[in-house]
Design a protein around this motif. Structure first.
Motif, PDB file in Angstrom:
ATOM      1  N   ILE A 389       0.788  -1.003  -0.021  1.00  0.00           N
ATOM      2  CA  ILE A 389       0.000  -0.175  -0.179  1.00  0.00           C
ATOM      3  C   ILE A 389       0.122   1.322  -0.051  1.00  0.00           C
ATOM      4  N   THR A 390       2.013   1.331   0.683  1.00  0.00           N
ATOM      5  CA  THR A 390       2.751   2.562   0.968  1.00  0.00           C
ATOM      6  C   THR A 390       3.461   3.054  -0.723  1.00  0.00           C
ATOM      7  N   ASN A 391       3.969   1.709  -1.124  1.00  0.00           N
ATOM      8  CA  ASN A 391       4.706   2.541  -2.084  1.00  0.00           C
ATOM      9  C   ASN A 391       3.710   1.955  -3.985  1.00  0.00           C
ATOM     10  N   GLY A 392       2.495   1.409  -3.817  1.00  0.00           N
ATOM     11  CA  GLY A 392       1.668   0.608  -4.603  1.00  0.00           C
ATOM     12  C   GLY A 392       2.473  -0.428  -5.929  1.00  0.00           C
ATOM     13  N   LYS A 393       3.803  -0.821  -5.338  1.00  0.00           N
ATOM     14  CA  LYS A 393       3.946  -1.862  -5.839  1.00  0.00           C
ATOM     15  C   LYS A 393       2.955  -3.655  -5.880  1.00  0.00           C
ATOM     16  N   PHE A 394       3.184  -3.924  -6.720  1.00  0.00           N
ATOM     17  CA  PHE A 394       2.037  -5.274  -7.325  1.00  0.00           C
ATOM     18  C   PHE A 394       2.993  -6.781  -7.896  1.00  0.00           C
ATOM     19  N   VAL A 395       2.769  -7.183  -7.726  1.00  0.00           N
ATOM     20  CA  VAL A 395       2.660  -8.167  -9.156  1.00  0.00           C
ATOM     21  C   VAL A 395       1.448  -9.324  -8.745  1.00  0.00           C
ATOM     22  N   PHE A 396       1.330  -9.432  -9.663  1.00  0.00           N
ATOM     23  CA  PHE A 396       0.273 -10.240 -10.203  1.00  0.00           C
ATOM     24  C   PHE A 396       0.289 -11.729 -11.189  1.00  0.00           C
ATOM     25  N   SER A 397      -0.289 -12.925 -10.786  1.00  0.00           N
ATOM     26  CA  SER A 397       0.086 -14.197 -11.383  1.00  0.00           C
ATOM     27  C   SER A 397      -1.009 -14.551 -12.451  1.00  0.00           C
ATOM     28  N   CYS A 398      -0.580 -14.741 -13.470  1.00  0.00           N
ATOM     29  CA  CYS A 398      -1.993 -14.812 -14.645  1.00  0.00           C
ATOM     30  C   CYS A 398      -2.139 -15.998 -15.035  1.00  0.00           C
ATOM     31  N   THR A 399      -3.761 -16.070 -15.198  1.00  0.00           N
ATOM     32  CA  THR A 399      -4.200 -17.764 -15.570  1.00  0.00           C
ATOM     33  C   THR A 399      -4.286 -18.075 -16.695  1.00  0.00           C
ATOM     34  N   GLU A 400      -4.506 -16.582 -17.369  1.00  0.00           N
ATOM     35  CA  GLU A 400      -5.503 -17.272 -18.701  1.00  0.00           C
ATOM     36  C   GLU A 400      -4.433 -15.876 -19.879  1.00  0.00           C
ATOM     37  N   ALA A 401      -3.276 -16.258 -20.679  1.00  0.00           N
ATOM     38  CA  ALA A 401      -2.499 -15.093 -20.843  1.00  0.00           C
ATOM     39  C   ALA A 401      -1.903 -15.039 -22.847  1.00  0.00           C
ATOM     40  N   TYR A 402      -1.874 -14.382 -23.526  1.00  0.00           N
ATOM     41  CA  TYR A 402      -1.078 -15.173 -24.607  1.00  0.00           C
ATOM     42  C   TYR A 402       0.117 -14.024 -24.682  1.00  0.00           C
ATOM     43  N   ARG A 403       0.374 -14.416 -26.194  1.00  0.00           N
ATOM     44  CA  ARG A 403       2.138 -13.084 -26.592  1.00  0.00           C
ATOM     45  C   ARG A 403       0.855 -12.806 -27.331  1.00  0.00           C
ATOM     46  N   VAL A 404       2.033 -11.619 -27.459  1.00  0.00           N
ATOM     47  CA  VAL A 404       0.998 -10.889 -28.675  1.00  0.00           C
ATOM     48  C   VAL A 404       1.447 -10.129 -29.207  1.00  0.00           C
ATOM     49  N   GLN A 405       2.438  -9.947 -31.238  1.00  0.00           N
ATOM     50  CA  GLN A 405       3.219  -9.755 -31.859  1.00  0.00           C
ATOM     51  C   GLN A 405       2.692  -8.940 -33.069  1.00  0.00           C
ATOM     52  N   ASP A 406       3.266  -7.936 -33.187  1.00  0.00           N
ATOM     53  CA  ASP A 406       3.154  -6.950 -34.768  1.00  0.00           C
ATOM     54  C   ASP A 406       0.919  -6.820 -34.567  1.00  0.00           C
ATOM     55  N   GLY A 407       0.789  -7.429 -33.281  1.00  0.00           N
ATOM     56  CA  GLY A 407      -0.587  -6.925 -33.647  1.00  0.00           C
ATOM     57  C   GLY A 407      -1.702  -8.272 -33.535  1.00  0.00           C
ATOM     58  N   LYS A 408      -0.976  -9.664 -33.763  1.00  0.00           N
ATOM     59  CA  LYS A 408      -1.597 -10.579 -33.976  1.00  0.00           C
ATOM     60  C   LYS A 408      -1.607 -11.827 -32.714  1.00  0.00           C
ATOM     61  N   VAL A 409      -2.275 -12.203 -32.019  1.00  0.00           N
ATOM     62  CA  VAL A 409      -2.842 -13.035 -31.012  1.00  0.00           C
ATOM     63  C   VAL A 409      -1.798 -14.260 -31.470  1.00  0.00           C
ATOM     64  N   GLY A 410      -0.670 -14.945 -30.483  1.00  0.00           N
ATOM     65  CA  GLY A 410      -0.261 -15.871 -31.039  1.00  0.00           C
ATOM     66  C   GLY A 410      -0.222 -16.923 -29.327  1.00  0.00           C
ATOM     67  N   ALA A 411       0.545 -17.611 -29.145  1.00  0.00           N
ATOM     68  CA  ALA A 411      -0.186 -18.545 -28.259  1.00  0.00           C
ATOM     69  C   ALA A 411       0.048 -18.598 -27.342  1.00  0.00           C
ATOM     70  N   PRO A 412      -0.203 -19.164 -26.079  1.00  0.00           N
ATOM     71  CA  PRO A 412      -1.212 -18.988 -24.561  1.00  0.00           C
ATOM     72  C   PRO A 412       0.134 -18.841 -23.950  1.00  0.00           C
TER      73      PRO A 412
END
Length: 473
Positions: A389-412
């Motif tokens: 809370i004092t500095n707002g630093k966060f760490v979050f784990s993703c349960t569903e995410a994808y790599r995107v390159q040049d605007g194209k959604v690639g592999a999870p």
């Protein structure tokens, strides 16, 4: 425990006696109240082909509070009697001393009712709940031969409260809560992945037990699990990230929501302390905390001090315009309560807490936002997270995410974590979608050891320069 309406004042403790004791306990104090509660809850868990857990809990009690300046005296008991109340009053009184305070006015009255009074536990017969769990299990297994384990939960609770103030003002609220969750584990070529879906709110069980509802949850849980079967290691580095709508608002909730609660700002411990009226986010960013949305998980007709909940704007077009306040912190900061004084139960004193916290939508099509991502991550689902809370630093784990390159959604991708700080992330929001959505009703928020139900929401967002933790191999 009967199903009769909650009436804490009877032969063991009448209202006039309770009021007399409360007035003596808060004489010379700035504020205080008697919070009385009865709660019932039921949870059924069907796991690995059998009923694993069937629990029912019931309890009641009171909490008495006296407040003077920054000091709070609080005592509670499971025994609602005159003798127990007098003992609690003596304890709370110790913090107030000889007094000298000016008692605050009572909260404004309200006639609004945001949810049903019906007991959701009684909304379906016990055999029907068990049979529904069996049907969920069978349905999920039949969806895909790769499903090796299914877990399904039906949970319902009813909280009834009455808040009595020294001036005789009192308010009651009846708060139902329901939720259905489905988790699946799939296996392919020796690799196992899981997926979970669920939700509910301050509604009855009838809608959640309808096949079309739980079947959609089972399909979604399976979809996430199957997506993750094909996931590759997440990249690592500083990159732009697109967040999906709805539940990803949990990042907003943690990264900036707690920092906008009144107590942290009054004490100067929030990263946003002293910034009222200043720009803290990109233009177009408007964030609200709204406890008035009917039937939502985080909604409350009145907070746990008796103040009507509100629709409170926290950030408007990037400018900090408000904090979430309970009565004590509002008084000390020279403002009014926003209806955010919440407590886990009668055993806890209230403090500023979020209800349903969300960002309003913009005018950009979600597809265009993703198409504008040159090299980064598209994060759709989140698991656990941590924030300072004092500095707002966060760490979050993703349960569903994808790599995107040049605007194209690639592999999870698997193993992706998002690392940053709330104040910087707010200023690096580069695009806001027109698809604002609330989460399906599954959030719980922890603060100082207390847990309360909350809601989150947001549109699709692009945030620049977040650190993604993962593996490039």
């Amino acid at each position: 425990m009967t199903d009769a309406p909650f009436s804490p004042f009877d032969d063991s403790l009448d209202r006039e006696t309770a009021l007399k004791v409360l007035r003596a306990a808060t004489d010379g104090a700035d504020d205080g109240e008697l919070f009385l509660e009865r709660r019932r809850s039921e949870a059924l868990v069907f796991d690995d082909g059998r009923l694993r857990t069937a629990s029912y809990d019931a309890g009641m009690g009171f909490g008495l509070r006296a407040v003077r300046g920054e000091v709070t005296g609080y005592a509670h008991s499971t025994e609602i009697t005159e003798s127990a109340l007098k003992r609690a009053a003596e304890t709370a009184r110790l913090a107030v001393g000889d007094g000298g305070g000016t008692r605050a006015d009572a909260p404004a009255a309200t006639n609004k009712k945001l949810y049903t009074d019906d007991d959701p536990i009684a909304g379906a017969p016990f055999p029907v709940k068990i049979e529904t769990l069996r049907e969920i299990d069978a349905f999920a297994r039949d969806l895909d031969p790769r499903v090796v384990q299914v877990s399904a939960t039906i949970a319902a609770s009813l909280q009834e409260v009455e808040i009595l103030r020294p001036d005789g003002h009192s308010v009651r609220d009846v708060r139902p809560m329901t939720r259905v969750n489905v988790s699946v584990i799939v296996e392919e070529n020796g690799r196992r992945e899981s997926g979970t879906a669920g939700g509910g709110g301050r509604v009855g069980l009838d809608g959640l037990l309808a096949p079309q509802d739980w079947q959609a949850k089972a399909r979604e849980a399976l979809r996430v699990a199957v997506v993750n079967l094909g996931a590759v290691p997440a990249p690592a580095g500083v990159m732009d990230v697109v967040l999906g709508p709805g539940w990803p608002g949990i990042l907003l909730h943690e990264a900036i929501g707690h920092g906008l609660e009144g107590d942290f700002n009054r004490k100067g411990s929030s990263a946003f302390a002293g910034l009222m009226g200043q720009r803290i986010a990109s233009p177009g960013v408007t964030v609200l905390d709204d406890g008035t949305i009917p039937d939502r998980r985080g909604s409350i007709s009145v907070d746990d001090e008796g103040t009507p909940s509100g629709k409170n704007t926290l950030i408007e077009d990037g400018i900090l315009v408000g904090y979430m306040q309970d009565r004590q912190n509002a008084r000390l900061m020279g403002v009014t309560s926003t209806g955010n004084g919440r407590r886990e139960s009668y055993a806890n004193a209230p403090m500023p807490r979020m209800t349903n916290t969300y960002m309003l939508g913009g005018d950009t099509a979600p597809g265009d936002i993703v198409a504008g991502l040159k090299d980064g991550i598209y994060a759709v689902g989140f698991g656990g997270g941590q924030v300072d809370i004092t500095n707002g630093k966060f760490v979050f784990s993703c349960t569903e995410a994808y790599r995107v390159q040049d605007g194209k959604v690639g592999a999870p991708v698997r193993g992706a974590t998002l690392i940053g700080d709330g104040s910087t992330a707010l200023k690096h929001i580069r695009a806001i979608g027109n698809d604002m959505a609330l989460d399906p009703g599954m959030g719980n928020c922890g603060k100082a050891g207390q847990w309360v139900p909350v809601g989150v929401g947001q549109p699709t967002l692009m945030i620049g320069g977040l650190t993604v933790g993962g593996s490039a191999s």
